[in-house]
Enzyme design. Structure first.
Site, PDB file in Angstrom:
ATOM      1  N   ASP A  12     -13.361  -4.265 -48.609  1.00  0.00           N
ATOM      2  CA  ASP A  12     -13.301  -3.454 -49.823  1.00  0.00           C
ATOM      3  C   ASP A  12     -12.626  -4.147 -50.997  1.00  0.00           C
ATOM      4  O   ASP A  12     -12.790  -3.751 -52.120  1.00  0.00           O
ATOM      5  CB  ASP A  12     -12.644  -2.094 -49.541  1.00  0.00           C
ATOM      6  CG  ASP A  12     -11.340  -2.237 -48.769  1.00  0.00           C
ATOM      7  OD1 ASP A  12     -10.858  -3.376 -48.681  1.00  0.00           O
ATOM      8  OD2 ASP A  12     -10.827  -1.232 -48.269  1.00  0.00           O
TER       9      ASP A  12
ATOM     10  N   GLU B 108     -55.585  -6.343 -43.317  1.00  0.00           N
ATOM     11  CA  GLU B 108     -55.255  -6.270 -44.750  1.00  0.00           C
ATOM     12  C   GLU B 108     -54.095  -5.336 -45.068  1.00  0.00           C
ATOM     13  O   GLU B 108     -53.326  -5.575 -45.974  1.00  0.00           O
ATOM     14  CB  GLU B 108     -56.480  -5.897 -45.580  1.00  0.00           C
ATOM     15  CG  GLU B 108     -57.371  -4.789 -45.045  1.00  0.00           C
ATOM     16  CD  GLU B 108     -58.321  -5.289 -43.958  1.00  0.00           C
ATOM     17  OE1 GLU B 108     -58.633  -4.486 -43.088  1.00  0.00           O
ATOM     18  OE2 GLU B 108     -58.687  -6.470 -43.961  1.00  0.00           O
TER      19      GLU B 108
ATOM     20  N   ASN C 285     -58.419  -4.436 -34.809  1.00  0.00           N
ATOM     21  CA  ASN C 285     -59.278  -5.460 -35.386  1.00  0.00           C
ATOM     22  C   ASN C 285     -59.891  -6.339 -34.301  1.00  0.00           C
ATOM     23  O   ASN C 285     -61.060  -6.710 -34.372  1.00  0.00           O
ATOM     24  CB  ASN C 285     -58.481  -6.332 -36.354  1.00  0.00           C
ATOM     25  CG  ASN C 285     -58.135  -5.573 -37.624  1.00  0.00           C
ATOM     26  OD1 ASN C 285     -58.405  -4.379 -37.716  1.00  0.00           O
ATOM     27  ND2 ASN C 285     -57.544  -6.246 -38.583  1.00  0.00           N
TER      28      ASN C 285
ATOM     29  N   VAL D 228     -63.847  -9.034 -42.930  1.00  0.00           N
ATOM     30  CA  VAL D 228     -63.045  -7.841 -43.220  1.00  0.00           C
ATOM     31  C   VAL D 228     -62.392  -7.319 -41.940  1.00  0.00           C
ATOM     32  O   VAL D 228     -61.256  -6.854 -41.934  1.00  0.00           O
ATOM     33  CB  VAL D 228     -63.928  -6.753 -43.874  1.00  0.00           C
ATOM     34  CG1 VAL D 228     -63.156  -5.463 -44.032  1.00  0.00           C
ATOM     35  CG2 VAL D 228     -64.428  -7.237 -45.211  1.00  0.00           C
TER      36      VAL D 228
ATOM     37  N   GLU E 222     -63.095  -4.933 -32.749  1.00  0.00           N
ATOM     38  CA  GLU E 222     -64.291  -5.091 -33.592  1.00  0.00           C
ATOM     39  C   GLU E 222     -64.809  -6.522 -33.516  1.00  0.00           C
ATOM     40  O   GLU E 222     -66.017  -6.766 -33.410  1.00  0.00           O
ATOM     41  CB  GLU E 222     -63.958  -4.745 -35.045  1.00  0.00           C
ATOM     42  CG  GLU E 222     -63.564  -3.286 -35.220  1.00  0.00           C
ATOM     43  CD  GLU E 222     -62.821  -3.038 -36.533  1.00  0.00           C
ATOM     44  OE1 GLU E 222     -63.001  -3.816 -37.485  1.00  0.00           O
ATOM     45  OE2 GLU E 222     -62.045  -2.065 -36.589  1.00  0.00           O
TER      46      GLU E 222
ATOM     47  N   ASP F 193     -12.663  -3.058 -40.767  1.00  0.00           N
ATOM     48  CA  ASP F 193     -11.246  -2.870 -41.049  1.00  0.00           C
ATOM     49  C   ASP F 193     -10.844  -1.506 -40.490  1.00  0.00           C
ATOM     50  O   ASP F 193     -11.681  -0.769 -39.976  1.00  0.00           O
ATOM     51  CB  ASP F 193     -10.936  -3.010 -42.544  1.00  0.00           C
ATOM     52  CG  ASP F 193     -11.838  -2.154 -43.405  1.00  0.00           C
ATOM     53  OD1 ASP F 193     -12.653  -1.416 -42.839  1.00  0.00           O
ATOM     54  OD2 ASP F 193     -11.724  -2.222 -44.638  1.00  0.00           O
TER      55      ASP F 193
HETATM   56  P1  ATP Z   1      -7.191  -2.605 -43.470  1.00  0.00           P
HETATM   57  O1  ATP Z   1      -7.333  -4.084 -43.597  1.00  0.00           O
HETATM   58  O2  ATP Z   1      -7.539  -2.083 -42.122  1.00  0.00           O
HETATM   59  O3  ATP Z   1      -7.804  -1.823 -44.575  1.00  0.00           O
HETATM   60  P2  ATP Z   1      -4.568  -2.280 -44.618  1.00  0.00           P
HETATM   61  O4  ATP Z   1      -5.009  -1.470 -45.766  1.00  0.00           O
HETATM   62  O5  ATP Z   1      -3.344  -1.838 -43.911  1.00  0.00           O
HETATM   63  O6  ATP Z   1      -5.622  -2.371 -43.473  1.00  0.00           O
HETATM   64  P3  ATP Z   1      -3.655  -4.345 -46.367  1.00  0.00           P
HETATM   65  O7  ATP Z   1      -4.188  -3.697 -47.581  1.00  0.00           O
HETATM   66  O8  ATP Z   1      -3.701  -5.816 -46.220  1.00  0.00           O
HETATM   67  O9  ATP Z   1      -4.379  -3.778 -45.087  1.00  0.00           O
HETATM   68  O10 ATP Z   1      -2.163  -3.833 -46.210  1.00  0.00           O
HETATM   69  C1  ATP Z   1      -1.275  -4.493 -45.347  1.00  0.00           C
HETATM   70  C2  ATP Z   1       0.096  -3.842 -45.341  1.00  0.00           C
HETATM   71  O11 ATP Z   1       0.661  -3.851 -46.637  1.00  0.00           O
HETATM   72  C3  ATP Z   1       0.111  -2.393 -44.901  1.00  0.00           C
HETATM   73  O12 ATP Z   1       0.203  -2.282 -43.517  1.00  0.00           O
HETATM   74  C4  ATP Z   1       1.345  -1.854 -45.586  1.00  0.00           C
HETATM   75  O13 ATP Z   1       2.485  -2.084 -44.804  1.00  0.00           O
HETATM   76  C5  ATP Z   1       1.430  -2.685 -46.840  1.00  0.00           C
HETATM   77  N1  ATP Z   1       0.893  -1.986 -48.007  1.00  0.00           N
HETATM   78  C6  ATP Z   1      -0.295  -1.376 -48.121  1.00  0.00           C
HETATM   79  N2  ATP Z   1      -0.469  -0.861 -49.338  1.00  0.00           N
HETATM   80  C7  ATP Z   1       0.646  -1.162 -50.040  1.00  0.00           C
HETATM   81  C8  ATP Z   1       1.085  -0.919 -51.380  1.00  0.00           C
HETATM   82  N3  ATP Z   1       0.363  -0.256 -52.258  1.00  0.00           N
HETATM   83  N4  ATP Z   1       2.295  -1.380 -51.740  1.00  0.00           N
HETATM   84  C9  ATP Z   1       3.053  -2.068 -50.877  1.00  0.00           C
HETATM   85  N5  ATP Z   1       2.699  -2.312 -49.620  1.00  0.00           N
HETATM   86  C10 ATP Z   1       1.521  -1.872 -49.180  1.00  0.00           C
END
Ligand code: ATP
Length: 864
Positions: free
Chosen positions: A600, A258, A666, A253, A669, A300
């Site tokens: 994301d 344990e 332990n 023990v 002991e 990002d």
């Molecule tokens: P991160 O990667 O840091 O989140 P981000 O959101 O800028 O950056 P993306 O989503 O790839 O990365 O966007 C790249 C580019 O696309 C932006 O810099 C912008 O110019 C363009 N963009 C972002 N959102 C839109 C949209 N809804 N419609 C059209 N163009 C867009």
């Protein structure tokens, strides 16, 4: 996109349907109930040994000993139960936080609710990255593709339109968006049995738990062997057989730590609760442990390092530049050229630009009380607000005939807009996106009412404006249009309209978090889809070192070795595509780094899985990214990752501390028992006394050590190597040193007290051992900082555990019922003095050694 005519169910309908169909959830997978947890306490190796010991005691007619062991078993079970129950409830609370959500339209308003509240008939809105929360019938969709692999095993996403219009629970939207009506919920869903509705907290055992489980098993086997050998030896040497049997069982023990695996699990589980309080939600226990070893964070930019609250501040058309006033999504503000305010009606170029900004868009802004709220992506929300500030006339809602959605790969989106009444004529294609992505598809440019060729000179001008906006840290969106005859989108031959510069301020917490990361030896690499100029400007604003800024295209031109070399320095990656993240993670990992990676989008999922710690966003992230992650940031904030790493380091350090502490106790002991038998003395500890020692030593004090606060300098040290052993050579030496000292000291006390009689000598040695074990805990509170640095009183729980167990020992010596159980007799002041004299070095020497070592280290550092 949401057809704003769809009003969805009313709250009254929902209540009525809920009473008929219940909640949208699968019958719960059974979690361990209190009774099961209690029973589990009796299934361990330790209990088996204890039950064996109790049986031997009974057979030998030692009824009191058997009773004492029985009590130990019961107490152990109760303690184990209380701790495990706390751990289970902490994890259950986390599971609740991870519950899936759904976007629903009710009473004409779109809102996000927990998915379990859906009822059949609800109108749901699905966007890229969402998981489908219930079986549903498509009402409307644009470019919808769904990953049904969870159900069908087919990894290629399926196109969905009105002909293949059924959506299934548990599948996820890979691209496009849709509105659908819920058909079935919970167990009624077609694949209800297969698809798990909750992103459950993984309960897989961690590397550390396995390592410790293995250690415990090894020690267990060693214990049995040593105990059997000792019993054999004693019997051969002619010692009393029952006495030897009891002693060797007690020794077994004494050897087995344990409490270890359970204490680790409890520490990790309570650790997840501590992290959740800091907005970091751990999806797998493994992550807590890995976080403490993280060496690189790939993050990002938009939303993690910055606020993701966009406001358009500058505009440019071929005719002129404009400034925009106002902040946030509140449309109070105006567009001005020089000192003059400008409205869409007075400026043709601006009118076309704002129309494109508003129509090629999914966001909405709404007034709620005195505030304006934005529904949709912040980039798009800022463009809607901009259009309002420019007094753009209202347009019909449902005039979009087709759409090519935005993706991080293409970096642009297009819509086909049919609205004869807006004054511009029939049918238009409107496109917006990153300037490079838009310039690539334009061959003409609008200057007020005129359309001219987009020549090289103009392109250079546009790039200059774009770069100057981006160098100021603005995110730049370009807009374009084209009159269309056909009903299909064709992204070519477009007319360039202009540029919009959006400000997205860095988060205030990021700069201090970055300097903390630097001193903790953590490298931070920004990987963004935004432009290299914006990325560099933001890096400068937040104090992130950017020796090199590489774009996705630069990255493709590098071999893995070259990329490896770039990654040794401080680089920023811009205009990347999601697939680039994966490559960066693997190159870093092959250089031995432990990588945390944020993401994301849907396409980030593979990189999140590949990273040692995939970090998804709680607010901005998609369900798909969250499900691929180990950690979810509830506030999307970079500073939270650093907080979680600090918490991970604290927990790992504490696990190390109590492993050493438990093993040292332990070892003492074991040393006392073995040496004593070897020199042929009478038994130093009785079986029940050993059990008592382990009971009062193990559980409470070790758990209290697990709650030790982080050491003041724990973020000033580089990350530990991931495969660093939990004990290591230094740890092993500590265990042996402590074991030798406490074992031999109690043996010396035992023989010194012998003239007062064996019972007094044994009680004193037994008490000495307990006091030694308690006092030595201070040495383990920090493995390199002396207690005066971390504060003697800074862990009140430990002090409470200590006082309580010491009081229990006093009771064990002076309280008759315990005297009877433990075969003790009262001891006098001279015995206590002796104990104190031997205990003092345990308190003082480790502190002196730690201070001296720090002094030497400091001198070496200053000399260097
Ligand atoms: P991160 O990667 O840091 O989140 P981000 O959101 O800028 O950056 P993306 O989503 O790839 O990365 O966007 C790249 C580019 O696309 C932006 O810099 C912008 O110019 C363009 N963009 C972002 N959102 C839109 C949209 N809804 N419609 C059209 N163009 C867009």
């Amino acid at each position: 996109m949401t057809s704003k005519t769809a009003r969805g169910l009313t709250e009254h309908d929902v209540a009525e349907l809920r009473s008929r169909f219940g909640w949208n959830e699968l019958p719960r997978t059974r979690v361990a109930g209190p009774f099961a947890i209690f029973l589990r306490q009796f299934s361990s190796f330790l209990i088996a040994i204890l039950v064996g010991a109790a049986c031997v005691a009974l057979l030998l007619g030692e009824r009191i000993d058997a009773l004492a062991i029985g009590l130990v078993i019961a107490l152990n079970a109760v303690l184990g139960f209380v701790q495990e129950w706390r751990a289970e409830t902490a994890l259950a609370a986390l599971r609740g936080l991870l519950a899936p959500r759904a976007t629903v339209v009710r009473d004409g308003t779109e809102s996000v609710i927990p998915a379990r509240e859906l009822v059949p008939g609800d109108v749901i809105v699905l966007r890229t990255g969402d998981s489908v929360p219930a079986d549903a019938q498509l009402l409307e969709s644009v470019g919808l593709r769904v990953d049904e692999s969870v159900l069908t095993g087919e990894s290629v996403p399926v196109d969905k339109d009105m002909t293949t219009s059924k959506l299934f629970t548990g599948t996820s939207v890979v691209s496009g968006h849709a509105e659908a009506e819920v058909l079935a919920i919970g167990a009624e869903t077609e694949f209800g049995q297969v698809a798990a509705l909750t992103g459950a907290v993984g309960t897989k055992t961690t590397h550390l738990q396995r390592q410790l489980g293995y250690l415990a098993r090894q020690l267990g086997a060693a214990a049995l062997l040593i105990a059997a050998g000792l019993a054999g030896l004693g019997i051969i040497l002619g010692r009393d057989v029952p006495e030897m049997l009891m002693t060797s069982l007690s020794l077994a023990v004494a050897i087995v730590p344990e409490g270890l695996p359970a204490v680790v699990t409890i520490t990790l589980a309570l650790g997840t609760a501590a992290m959740a309080r800091r907005n970091a939600l751990v999806r797998r226990l493994q992550a807590v442990e890995t976080l403490g070893a993280a060496s690189v964070i790939c993050t990002d930019k938009t939303g993690t390092l910055t606020e993701n609250k966009m406001t358009a501040t500058r505009l440019w058309t071929a005719a002129r530049g404009y400034d925009v006033t106002g902040t946030g999504y509140d449309p109070a503000g105006h567009i001005a050229h020089g000192a003059a305010r400008v409205r869409a009606q007075d400026d043709a170029g601006l009118h076309h630009l704002l129309r494109c900004a508003l129509v090629c868009n999914h966001a909405r802004i709404e007034r709620r009380g005195s505030d304006w709220v934005m529904i949709g992506a912040p980039t798009e929300g800022a463009l809607v607000t901009l259009a309002y500030k420019g007094w753009l006339p209202q347009l019909r809602d449902n005039a979009i005939a087709a759409e090519l959605p935005f993706t991080s790969e293409r970096k642009r989106m297009s819509v086909l807009f049919v609205a004869p009444e807006d004054g511009f004529g029939e049918s238009w294609q409107l496109t917006k996106g990153a300037p490079e992505a838009i310039l690539a598809i334009c061959d003409r440019i609008r200057t007020d009412d005129r359309i001219g060729e987009l020549d090289d000179g103009m392109r250079v001008d546009i790039r200059n404006v774009y770069q100057s906006m981006a160098r100021d840290g603005l995110r730049v969106i370009a807009l374009a249009e084209r009159r269309m005859d056909s009903q299909t989108i064709d992204e070519s031959g477009m007319v360039f309209l202009g540029l919009v510069g959006l400000i997205d301020p860095p988060r205030a917490e990021v700069t201090p978090a970055l300097s903390l990361a630097r001193s903790a030896g953590l490298r931070v690499i920004m990987i963004t889809g935004d432009s290299p100029f914006t990325a560099e400007a933001i890096a400068r604003q937040i104090g992130l070192d950017a020796q090199a800024v590489l774009t996705g295209d630069d990255l493709h031109a590098l071999t893995d070795d070259e990329l490896g070399r770039v990654l040794k320095g401080n680089a920023v990656f811009a205009r990347t595509r999601p697939a680039d993240k994966m490559r960066i993670v693997s190159v870093l990992q092959s250089a031995g780094q432990i990588v945390a990676m944020t993401g994301d989008g849907v396409n980030d999922a593979p990189a999140l899985k590949q990273a040692d710690i995939g970090v998804a966003m709680g607010i901005r992230g998609t369900d798909v990214a969250r499900e691929a992650s180990d950690l979810v940031l509830l506030d999307d904030n970079f500073a939270t990752i650093i907080g979680a790493i600090s918490e991970g380091r604290r927990q790992f350090a504490n696990i190390r501390k109590f492993v050493r502490y438990l093993l040292s106790s332990n070892a003492g002991e074991v040393v006392a028992l073995i040496v004593n038998i070897a020199i042929g003395g009478p038994l130093i500890f009785l079986a029940t006394q050993i059990l008592w020692m382990n009971l009062v030593t193990d559980g409470a004090t070790a758990v209290a050590l697990g709650l030790e606060k982080s050491e003041p300098d724990h973020m000033d040290r580089p990350p530990r190597k991931s495969r660093d052993p939990i004990l290591g050579r230094a740890g092993f030496a500590t265990v042996v040193l402590f074991g030798l000292y406490t074992g031999l000291a109690s043996l010396w006390i035992f023989s010194a007290m012998m003239p007062a009689g064996v019972d007094t000598a044994r009680t004193t040695a037994f008490t000495a051992m307990v006091v030694f074990e308690k006092i030595s805990v201070f040495a383990f509170r920090s493995l390199h900082l002396p207690c005066w640095r971390i504060g003697w009183l800074s862990n009140p729980l430990l002090l409470a555990a200590l006082s309580l167990t010491l009081a229990a020992q006093v009771a064990a010596v002076y309280w008759p019922p315990l005297q009877l159980l433990l075969h003790t007799v009262p001891i006098g002041p001279e015995a206590w003095l002796l104990i104190a004299a031997f205990a003092l070095p345990l308190l003082v020497v480790p502190e002196v050694v730690k201070s001296a070592r720090r002094g030497i280290a400091h001198r070496v550092m200053t000399r260097d």
